[in-house]
Enzyme design. Sequence first.
Site, PDB file in Angstrom:
ATOM      1  CB  SER A 223      -0.536   0.368   1.150  1.00 44.86           C
ATOM      2  OG  SER A 223       0.158   0.647   2.555  1.00 44.86           O
ATOM      3  CG  ASP A 224       1.730   6.275  -1.979  1.00 41.31           C
ATOM      4  OD1 ASP A 224       2.039   6.520  -0.663  1.00 41.31           O
ATOM      5  OD2 ASP A 224       1.159   6.812  -2.507  1.00 41.31           O
ATOM      6  CD1 TRP A 225       4.999   5.522   5.760  1.00 41.80           C
ATOM      7  CD2 TRP A 225       4.416   4.221   3.166  1.00 41.80           C
ATOM      8  NE1 TRP A 225       5.979   4.568   5.124  1.00 41.80           N
ATOM      9  CE2 TRP A 225       6.165   3.497   4.030  1.00 41.80           C
ATOM     10  CE3 TRP A 225       4.249   3.155   2.492  1.00 41.80           C
ATOM     11  CZ2 TRP A 225       6.769   2.881   3.385  1.00 41.80           C
ATOM     12  CZ3 TRP A 225       5.686   2.511   1.513  1.00 41.80           C
ATOM     13  CH2 TRP A 225       6.467   1.760   2.599  1.00 41.80           C
TER      14      TRP A 225
END
Length: 812
Positions: A223-225
């Site tokens: 995932s992106d953060w």
Amino acid sequence: MSTADLRARVRALSLEQKVRLLTGADFWSLHPEPAAGLRRVVVSDGPVGVRGEAFDERSTSANTPSPTSLAASWDVELAHRVGRLLAAEARRKGVDVLLAPTVNLHRTPYGGRHFECFSEDPLLTGEIGAAYVRGVQSGGVAATVKHFVANDSETDRMTVDARVDERALRELYLAPFEHIVREAGPWLVMAAYNRVNGTTMTEHAMIEEVLRGEWGFDGVVISDWFATRSTDESGSGGLDLAMPGPESPWGQQLVDAVRDGRVAESKVDDKVLNLLRLADRVCALDGAEPPAVDAERPEVVLRHAAAAGFVLARNDDDLLPLNTAEARRVAVLGPNAAAARTLGGGSASVFPPYTVSPLDGLRAKLGGDVEVVHARGVRSTELLAPASPELVTDPEAGEPGLAVRFLDADRAPIGTEHRNSGKLIWMGSFGPDVPVEAVGFVEVRGVLRATEAGAHRIGVAGAGHFTLAVDDRPLIDGVLELPGGPDPIEAMVRPPHRTAEVQLSAGQEVEVVLTHRVEADAIGTTFTLGLENPALPEEDELAHAVELAASADVAVLVLGTSDESESEGFDRDTLALPGRQDELVRRVIAANPRTVVVVNSGAPVLLPWAQEVPAVLLSWFPGQEFGNALADVLTGDAEPGGRLPVTWPAAEGEPLPSPLPEAGALDYAESIHIGHRAFERSGIEPAFWFGHGLGYTTWAYQGAEVPTAIATGEDLTARVRVRNSGLRPGREVVQVYLSREGEVERPAHWLAGFAAVDAEPGEEAEVAVRVPARAFQHHQDGAWRTETGSFTIHIGRSLADLPIEAEVKVTE
């Protein structure tokens, strides 16, 4: 390691152990698991360097050219070399996973993160991105292709719904991901923040149906953060790793979901298997040693790469390369001349070990025989420059720099640091011996010694409560607030700021103390202590620059943007150069017609004076060797090798799409018509077309051998003969485009292939350009289809210069 062996390791773990592996241990690492033979795995931001776990000027990183610069080279071998250099940097810093490259498209130049992406074209993006990935992974370091998918602007990026029709999604936005997955085999793909057609990307069916199912991706989907927003939906989908940690919607919630039957344990097993496969690839299992990386010297690669991306957009009367034998005085002017801009803002930024400015590069190149004079002329930024060791001394250590103290809620000291920059960022940690939850205040102190008399500007940029005092005299005390509901990263990349002036006499010393109250729920702590010496009023600075230009044999004017206007976290609201830079150009040109304008920006900006200037060189954000590479190009020791990877607009507005959503949705109404396709469709002439770039020699296109017919699904090879018709050796990028009149709506032209060739003056060379079968296809009704019949092949040196045409018939 075999899949069977990896599955055996998964079976040896309890559900709790498996789920623990699926969320990061902290901001930049994954959990170790001795029962699986797994050590700690470290990830780092890219793509213009490998920052490592600390956002800190004491941990420097080689700063490569921006992706727009790398794509402007149209050089896949160079992209591979840069990727290999980054692998060596990663190994030096103990990094296993590089969070790069970014392969989203330049849907619009208003996109704030435009500089971090390669091109408006999916084929060029895919080719350069694949070479970059192969280079990184050849060193045993994982590349992460991001952001999957349609993450092409920054406004409301964490929630925006990108509404994209199936054809545009397949032919444009998914296409570079597909090419890189099939051709380079990346070990990770990052799922974006945004939604696509109603579904958030960390839960989207495209991960399993397209990325894994159609393309055969067998790596980790990360995932992106903070992009993982659910337990059941994301846990049952194709996402493997939720970052950062240790908190996320997974953890105990995912364990409970499995126990309750809402998420199948087999889904968890698949995710852990993918993680262990990644660990095996980066040598993180059973104490394996990573391969040695025999990389080139960074300064050599970076100097060459910067020059290879410079695009010579205009060169009337062959002003470039400069005749240095006749020049006795050169004026190097502009806001980016002494303060080189090599980075956009946000997670793509690093702290280079050095940066060579255009002024320093030209002084070193021209030596003592040529007088080099300088004036800034105008400002291009609003924020003060961070306090530097040249201006302040750490009162504790007695050496250049700043003293930092971490204080608890009662202001008792619990840790200290010595810092070399007033730009201070801590993400998830204040260091190994300072508990994050214990820090109530951060105090920064430095002794300023005035080298000249006058008004020194001192200030703070950041979000939250700050007090700033000079010799115990309060100058600032209050809360600096961000606008309501911003992206959290905006506190770092476009913070509120406040400035004061202090009158000092030459030699006077004062102590500057800045204190920031740390918010308990903050994702990170970031702020800047700004400090600048006295400066002339801007009108006087501008007049001084014009005076120096008039006195010089030639003027080199370095303009551009900075991380204040090009950054992750926000989109651009104008393409105009910041401040009074356009006025500076016109006044300098009036004073000295022999002026070279160097445009130092990561993305297109408006150049309303372009036709009035004899030479325009587009440098992008070219990395730490900027000044040396620029000096090489201006003096002719290197050729500006770049061709535009993006159409450069002449004005705001049509046909450029907006990055701004309405009611939470961003409608990609232009469908497949972005970049040069939009300009051709609208009949609007841009400033410079896609593929444009002049170089220092001329080329004649002699002819081409092209098959008259190919079968459906067959690649085509065009053999193109070119001759270097100029007086210097050079490199030509041969570009092949397709067009077709038919029932299927298409762009006027689309890029179908390219290849480079080097030749000496007068030499003829042949270059083979592969046109893949996909170039003849379009996506319709859920499948790739080929329209049989005649296509026109156009061959030349840019979209605006295509002297060779041929017809090819596609048959069943």
